[in-house]
Design a protein around this motif. Structure first.
Motif, PDB file in Angstrom:
ATOM      1  N   UNK A   1      -2.853   8.893 -15.070  1.00 29.00           N
ATOM      2  CA  UNK A   1      -1.756   8.120 -15.662  1.00 29.00           C
ATOM      3  C   UNK A   1      -2.297   6.792 -16.179  1.00 29.00           C
ATOM      4  N   UNK A   2      -1.905   6.422 -17.395  1.00 25.46           N
ATOM      5  CA  UNK A   2      -2.487   5.232 -18.037  1.00 25.46           C
ATOM      6  C   UNK A   2      -2.295   3.959 -17.217  1.00 25.46           C
ATOM      7  N   UNK A   3      -3.395   3.362 -16.772  1.00 23.60           N
ATOM      8  CA  UNK A   3      -3.340   2.068 -16.093  1.00 23.60           C
ATOM      9  C   UNK A   3      -2.660   2.082 -14.744  1.00 23.60           C
ATOM     10  N   UNK A   4      -2.493   3.243 -14.132  1.00 20.01           N
ATOM     11  CA  UNK A   4      -1.764   3.312 -12.867  1.00 20.01           C
ATOM     12  C   UNK A   4      -2.515   2.605 -11.743  1.00 20.01           C
ATOM     13  N   UNK A   5      -1.746   1.952 -10.870  1.00 27.11           N
ATOM     14  CA  UNK A   5      -2.282   1.362  -9.654  1.00 27.11           C
ATOM     15  C   UNK A   5      -2.095   2.350  -8.508  1.00 27.11           C
TER      16      UNK A   5
ATOM     17  N   UNK B   1       7.936  -2.465  -1.369  1.00 22.68           N
ATOM     18  CA  UNK B   1       6.904  -2.123  -2.347  1.00 22.68           C
ATOM     19  C   UNK B   1       7.536  -1.666  -3.659  1.00 22.68           C
ATOM     20  N   UNK B   2       8.536  -0.794  -3.573  1.00 29.30           N
ATOM     21  CA  UNK B   2       9.234  -0.316  -4.765  1.00 29.30           C
ATOM     22  C   UNK B   2       9.944  -1.477  -5.463  1.00 29.30           C
TER      23      UNK B   2
ATOM     24  N   UNK C   1       4.060  -9.245  -7.666  1.00 28.35           N
ATOM     25  CA  UNK C   1       2.747  -8.744  -7.279  1.00 28.35           C
ATOM     26  C   UNK C   1       2.853  -7.777  -6.098  1.00 28.35           C
ATOM     27  N   UNK C   2       2.059  -6.717  -6.170  1.00 29.43           N
ATOM     28  CA  UNK C   2       1.960  -5.786  -5.040  1.00 29.43           C
ATOM     29  C   UNK C   2       0.549  -5.833  -4.456  1.00 29.43           C
ATOM     30  N   UNK C   3      -0.176  -6.880  -4.762  1.00 27.69           N
ATOM     31  CA  UNK C   3      -1.539  -7.038  -4.261  1.00 27.69           C
ATOM     32  C   UNK C   3      -1.536  -7.879  -2.998  1.00 27.69           C
ATOM     33  N   UNK C   4      -2.377  -7.489  -2.034  1.00 25.29           N
ATOM     34  CA  UNK C   4      -2.527  -8.276  -0.821  1.00 25.29           C
ATOM     35  C   UNK C   4      -1.360  -8.200   0.139  1.00 25.29           C
ATOM     36  N   UNK C   5      -0.551  -7.147   0.057  1.00 25.33           N
ATOM     37  CA  UNK C   5       0.585  -7.017   0.970  1.00 25.33           C
ATOM     38  C   UNK C   5       0.071  -6.637   2.364  1.00 25.33           C
ATOM     39  N   UNK C   6       0.638  -7.211   3.408  1.00 22.86           N
ATOM     40  CA  UNK C   6       0.093  -6.992   4.759  1.00 22.86           C
ATOM     41  C   UNK C   6       0.225  -5.552   5.246  1.00 22.86           C
TER      42      UNK C   6
END
Length: 326
Positions: free
Chosen positions: A265-269, A291-292, A300-305
């Motif tokens: 999928x294009x650019x998917x994280x 998260x959703x 941002x969904x980066x660095x979530x505990x």
């Protein structure tokens, strides 16, 4: 149309300078017909949305009410839509000759009927299978995509278990089928620490044991549908913000399978949720809702505990590119 009023949920606290979201207004149910099959959707309205309506497509054993536990975190942000598609929940039985494309088109039919031109799409487990086909066939209806416990092929564990489970259900051994389904969906306790593992296992066991003859008939047909038609077609995928996640101990749709899927999928994280397995949205309800919600409101969904490292897999499948921009 049947309309039911629900109690307003207390909105979450504001984050930084973000205004406190409005409480959801009410839930209503719409009975629709597609291709001659009756089905029902549930809509929780939000009068002051921060983002597009969120369509939640759950697994084969989930129905339009399975996401009520997530509503207190999600409904204050946007309108929520859940659905029992033909062949599932309380909707009409759907023969296995009708494939996943039919179900994807039924999703588009629903959105057209309720007047929703564009959605943020969440699909979990089987909901990802239908959601992906819907997105591939109706890309202009999708603004963002989040897939959980996802894969682009049938897991070997599932393919091997289907004949046994089908035979068990057909001979009326509900207890045996329930035990087999719990083993299939949940990780071995020795795989790693999973939140609420024992409680969720009991919940699933009870849910499967309470199946009606209609539920069992639909479950058998569901298995036949997936094995007959498969779950994936290498069609273009809309180039929209996309996130794929699963539990770090998912043994059905493993993290490697999710990572492989995200790469198409294009650019998917891609990320994994800590202390969870295939039933991540049940075991870590608040965290999966967060998260959703974050992804669908461009936070941002980066660095979530509660998550492991955020990855961006390559957008090439092993056989070459299958995704194009729209």
């Amino acid at each position: 149309m049947r309309t039911a009023v629900i109690a307003a949920q207390a909105p979450p606290r504001a984050e930084g300078s973000r205004p406190v979201p409005s409480a959801p207004e009410r839930a209503e149910e719409r009975e629709l017909v597609f291709g001659g099959f009756r089905y029902t959707c549930r809509i929780v309205r939000q009068g002051a949305p921060q983002t597009a309506p969120l369509l939640l497509l759950g697994g084969s054993s989930q129905d339009r009410y399975s996401w009520q536990g997530h509503e207190k975190w999600l409904a204050p942000l946007c309108t929520l839509i859940t659905v029992d598609l033909p062949g599932y929940g309380s909707s009409d039985f759907l023969p296995a000759s009708y494939d996943i494309g039919f179900l994807g088109d039924a999703v588009q039919h629903m959105l057209t009927e309720i007047g929703v031109p564009e959605v943020n799409l969440f699909g979990g487990c089987f909901g990802e299978v239908v959601g992906l086909r819907f997105a591939q066939r109706h890309p202009r209806s999708v603004r963002r995509i989040v897939f959980g416990a996802a894969a682009n092929r049938l897991p070997e564990l599932y393919s091997e278990a289907v004949p046994r489970l089908t035979q068990t259900l057909e001979r009326g051994d509900i207890e045996g089928a329930a035990e087999g389904l719990v083993r299939l969906f949940m990780s071995n306790p020795e795989a790693g620490k999973v939140r609420r593992h024992a409680a969720v296992a009991r919940l699933l066991q009870r849910q499967f044991m309470n199946q009606t003859p209609d539920d069992i008939r639909k479950a058998v047909e569901h298995n036949i549908r997936l094995v007959t038609h498969g779950c994936y077609e290498p069609l273009p995928v809309p180039r929209v913000p996309t996130l794929v996640f699963t539990g770090e101990y998912d043994t059905l749709c493993t993290p490697d399978m999710g990572r492989e899927f995200a790469a198409t999928m294009p650019g998917a994280l891609f990320t994994t949720v800590k202390e969870a397995d295939h039933l991540v949205t049940v075991e870590r309800r608040e965290e999966s809702a967060d998260l959703i919600a974050r992804f669908c409101t461009d936070r941002s969904v980066e660095g979530l505990p509660y998550c492991n490292v955020l990855e961006e897999p390559a957008t090439l499948s092993p056989s070459g590119p299958i995704s194009e921009a729209y």
